[in-house]
Enzyme design. Sequence first.
Site, mmCIF file in Angstrom:
data_model
loop_
_atom_site.group_PDB
_atom_site.id
_atom_site.type_symbol
_atom_site.label_atom_id
_atom_site.label_comp_id
_atom_site.label_asym_id
_atom_site.label_seq_id
_atom_site.Cartn_x
_atom_site.Cartn_y
_atom_site.Cartn_z
ATOM 1 C CB SER A 160 -1.016 -0.069 1.208
ATOM 2 O OG SER A 160 -2.104 0.834 1.124
ATOM 3 C CG ASP A 424 -6.735 -3.083 -4.051
ATOM 4 O OD1 ASP A 424 -7.601 -2.101 -3.269
ATOM 5 O OD2 ASP A 424 -5.475 -2.752 -3.684
ATOM 6 C CG HIS A 449 -4.988 -3.135 -0.293
ATOM 7 N ND1 HIS A 449 -4.599 -2.416 -1.564
ATOM 8 C CD2 HIS A 449 -4.407 -2.538 0.696
ATOM 9 C CE1 HIS A 449 -3.817 -1.294 -1.045
ATOM 10 N NE2 HIS A 449 -3.793 -1.297 0.227
#
Length: 481
Positions: A160, A424, A449
């Site tokens: 991320s 995602d 994700h």
Amino acid sequence: MAAALLLVLALGLAASNALTHRRLPSAPGVLLEGQERWFTQRLDHYNGADTRAWQQRYFMNDSFTQSGGPVFLMIGGEGAANPAWMTQGTWITYAEKMGALCLLLEHRFYGKSHPTEDMSVENLRYLSSQQALADLAHFQTVMTEKLGLGDRKWIVFGGSYPGCLAAWYRKKYPHLVHAAVASSAPVVAALNFSAYLDVVQISLSRNHTNCSEMIKIAFDTLIELLDYQENYGKISKDFYLCQFLVIRSKMDMSFLLETIAEYIMDVVQYNNDNRGFEGVKDGNITIDVVCDIMANESFGSPYDRYVEVVQSIRQAREEQCIEASYKQFLHDMRDIHWEGSASSGGRQWMYQTCTAFGYFQSSDSIYQPFSGFPLSYHVQQCADIYGKAFDLPLINSAIQQTNEDYGGINVQSSRIIFTNGLIDPWHALGINRDLSSDLLAFPMADAAHCADMYPARPEEPAELPETRRRIFEQLKLWLQL
């Protein structure tokens, strides 16, 4: 906490809000005695006359280390560094096979890594991705000498926002880091990330034709109910709101609507993942579970089915009630103290979105089931929390600077792997095709994700084992093992 980036897995590690302001990292794992370590870090890497320092938390696992083996550095993100990652996760599997020393450095201003006495706006100016990258460089340089690591090659990992940091660290400090694995990294800063909800719509509809349509009907019904104050009691009861619903402004309305929408957004972003070892409680509520409920007429109208979905998620998370008051949100987010209710990452991460990334997940697109939280609502939050100076021109300028600094998707570097799960929504701001022979993209059609970072399990999407194998083989090649 409203608005911008589900970016929070971020491993923080876990995981941005990764990246809306409420999608904060999971709770830290159980800390073993003596596991915490501390590093003396510079406050301002860009002012040589500033000699102030602070203590940055890190973790180390040297149980796999072999002579001449690489050094693996996991980059912390918008939440407390979770020591559970020191013994679990795909990178640990790689470390066992490669004889790597494993280090995890907590991001400044998150967890227990407090560079300043509080989180005032004046102090938050030391919170930036640029300072975080310089933290990594100073940490690596000092630890190489301290631990006698000599010319061992360093590999950085992140998911991320930390995935962005991993790629940017390789780009900005190629003399220090040999290669990077950037999982679900939204490397493009964007003001109006309305495409987030477009992907939510696509992911909901992949195997459930009418799911998104039923959610839209339900959400439109909620908006109609909000037209009449006499319905506020019903809404408060239906959604188990912590406080009786009060709507005094458009911001109050938008905050409620985004709060209710985020329950679906979260499910999509983390669909069928394996975050349980981090302490995440979600009861394995997946897209299939949500859409099965939305298709089940025995629960009543689409609105009633949506209520059932939200309550199922709330109970799985063991939430007593749903906080949907914008007034309470502002109170929490304005608290500058480290003991404040938003100090786990909310105040810090929103500051980063307002001063660098945007990532505002608005409902402005017509190709998705939600409405009522436009870009203007997200921008207004920046001013409401940090002051009037944090307006649209400032945010736009900051986002432009971020993309100029790092290049967005026009990465000029080498030896970086970008992985993205196509379910995602964050993949829309990531790199999903190879840029060169050693800037590689590994897209995963059925994954969510940062899914490739988590421990393997039988129930996971079929392409994950192959993606992990490809990463491992590529790292071996780059390390010449």
